[in-house]
Design a protein around this motif. Structure first.
Motif, short mmCIF file in Angstrom:
data_model
loop_
_atom_site.label_atom_id
_atom_site.label_comp_id
_atom_site.label_asym_id
_atom_site.label_seq_id
_atom_site.Cartn_x
_atom_site.Cartn_y
_atom_site.Cartn_z
N TYR B 104 0.77 -1.23 0.01
CA TYR B 104 0.01 0.01 -0.07
C TYR B 104 0.73 1.34 0.01
O TYR B 104 0.57 2.24 -0.76
CB TYR B 104 -0.92 0.13 1.38
CG TYR B 104 -2.17 -0.96 1.29
CD1 TYR B 104 -3.03 -0.82 0.15
CD2 TYR B 104 -2.00 -1.91 1.83
CE1 TYR B 104 -4.08 -1.65 0.11
CE2 TYR B 104 -3.25 -3.24 1.80
CZ TYR B 104 -4.17 -2.85 0.99
OH TYR B 104 -4.99 -3.86 0.90
N GLY B 106 3.82 1.50 -1.28
CA GLY B 106 4.27 1.76 -2.49
C GLY B 106 3.17 2.24 -3.70
O GLY B 106 3.75 3.33 -4.10
N LEU B 107 2.32 1.91 -3.46
CA LEU B 107 1.06 2.35 -4.51
C LEU B 107 0.69 3.64 -4.33
O LEU B 107 0.02 4.29 -4.99
CB LEU B 107 -0.22 1.35 -4.36
CG LEU B 107 -0.07 -0.05 -4.93
CD1 LEU B 107 -1.23 -0.85 -4.83
CD2 LEU B 107 0.41 0.00 -6.28
N SER B 108 1.13 4.25 -3.12
CA SER B 108 0.82 5.75 -2.93
C SER B 108 1.74 6.64 -3.26
O SER B 108 1.64 7.80 -3.03
CB SER B 108 0.08 6.02 -1.56
OG SER B 108 1.46 5.75 -0.44
#
Lengths: 274, 152
Positions: B104, B106-108
């Motif tokens: 999560y 990383g994805l932000s």
């Protein structure tokens, strides 16, 4: 804020599911570099691949989905904290026996940012931004303290926000690599490094603890217990110490050190010459 | 942000992360999701109860504190059933819980990239120095005090 922060996107959860399964299957690898060996392990791959996927130019994720991901991150690390808590209960006596190291490492967490950060900030020519940048590790609670005292538009506020942004983007990755390199030097006991992991940020603490456990698998449980313990103290005391000790101390040291280490403004230099 | 969250959304989110972590626990640590399910339910429950206490109590402490303390309390010897709780939660590897968190994170990443590009080089350098300082100096303090107190 009027709207409740959204935490739901099937796409984000699906990406995380795939990232988790793929990276867990890849497992642990070692990468030899000139400066030392770096330990690579699932959560690090997940972090790096995830970051690449969210680069705006690639257009894989929308800005809104990145925001949702950040919202989830804000509460997800509490499951990790709960798990660490269940490991700490059985070892409670062991933790109490290490009361003195636990307290002193906490002093290190609190003062470490100032001792190392402030002189270097002044030497490279930062002004009052240095106060906001170095008084703490600048996570959300610390930002609130700074903007309350100086406003978020102030030089101090900009300094704190800058470190916050860098920490959000690179903190976990950087600390994980640093942990690999320092652990391989073999000068510190794994338990000391575990305590160092309790920096007071969920994702950074997870990254450091994960690195240590991968390097010292036979001491996994004790490492988890001690980093959990250190992190609990940092979280518990952090905000209060920040308001009453760290911030006033940083301001005091800034006023003392700036004339010695700080670069002078051009005008001041002219004045000296004339 | 903490005070703005709806309990229902949080519970749903924790259940989804729990399922993802169970699959990661299976892929990476070879514990079948069925075997690790009770332990994961306990962990999710501790977290939700911690949030509940935060919402009820008038003191403004972070939810993390309540969650840590509940988890710690119910696994101490004096708590009835602690052995069962320790055994079940032991089936969930704590790294399996950390991997989704960092996914999560990383994805932000892209969200703050724009802000980052506006920063000067000094603040970037100091950020890394600040994180180095807190980690390395507390490690040194821990090492010294362990040695002085004779732990190793």
């Amino acid at each position: 804020m009027d709207a409740k922060p959204s935490m739901f996107s099937w796409k984000v959860h699906l990406f995380v599911l795939v990232l988790v399964c793929v990276t867990e299957l890849i497992g642990v690898h070692e990468l030899g570099l000139g400066i030392g060996t770096i330990t690579l392990f699932p959560m690090l791959y997940a972090l790096i691949i995830g970051s690449i996927m969210s680069i705006p130019k690639l257009k894989i994720l929308k800005k809104k989905e990145m925001q949702i991901s950040a919202n989830i991150l804000g509460i997800s690390f509490m499951l990790f904290i709960a798990k660490l808590g269940t490991m700490m209960g059985p070892q409670l006596m062991e933790l109490f026996k290490s009361g003195i190291p636990l307290l002193l490492q906490e002093a290190g967490h609190i003062l470490g940012t100032i001792i190392l950060g402030l002189p270097i900030a002044l030497l490279i020519g930062m002004k009052r931004e240095a106060i906001g940048a170095t008084f703490s590790i600048d996570r959300e609670p610390n930002l609130a303290i700074i903007s309350e005292k100086y406003s978020s538009d102030s030089a101090e506020g900009r300094g704190a926000l800058g470190v916050y942004v860098c920490g959000t983007l690179f903190g976990a990755l950087y600390l994980s690599l640093l942990t690999s390199i320092i652990a391989k030097l073999d000068i510190f006991h794994p338990l000391s490094l575990a305590m160092g992991a309790g920096v007071g940020s969920g994702s950074m603490m997870a990254a450091v603890t994960g690195t240590l456990v991968t390097i010292y698998p036979d001491q996994a449980d004790t490492i988890a217990v001690f980093s959990g313990g250190a992190n609990l103290i940092t979280t518990l005391l952090g905000t209060y110490i920040c308001v009453f000790i760290s911030l006033p101390l940083t301001e005091f040291l800034y006023n003392k050190l700036n004339p010695i280490l700080g670069r002078k403004h051009k005008n001041e230099i002219k004045n000296i010459k004339t | 942000m903490e005070n703005n969250l709806k309990m229902k959304d949080m519970i749903l989110t924790y259940i989804i992360i729990g399922i993802i972590a169970l699959l990661g626990n299976w892929a990476g640590y070879h514990v079948s999701p069925i075997k690790a399910l009770p332990g994961m339910l306990i962990i999710v429950l501790i977290t939700i109860v911690g949030w509940g206490i935060k919402k009820i109590l008038p003191i403004n402490l972070p939810a993390v504190i309540y969650i840590s303390l509940i988890a710690l309390l119910i696994t101490t010897k004096i708590f009835p059933g602690s052995e069962w709780i320790i055994k079940e939660t032991g089936n969930v590897n704590f790294l399996a819980l950390a991997t989704p968190i960092l996914a999560y994170a990383g994805l932000s990443f892209g969200k703050d990239l724009h802000e980052f590009k506006k920063l000067g080089w000094r603040i970037v350098v100091i950020s890394f120095v600040v994180y180095t300082g807190t980690f390395v100096i507390s490690t040194i303090m821990a090492e010294l005090s362990f040695r002085f107190t004779g732990k190793f």
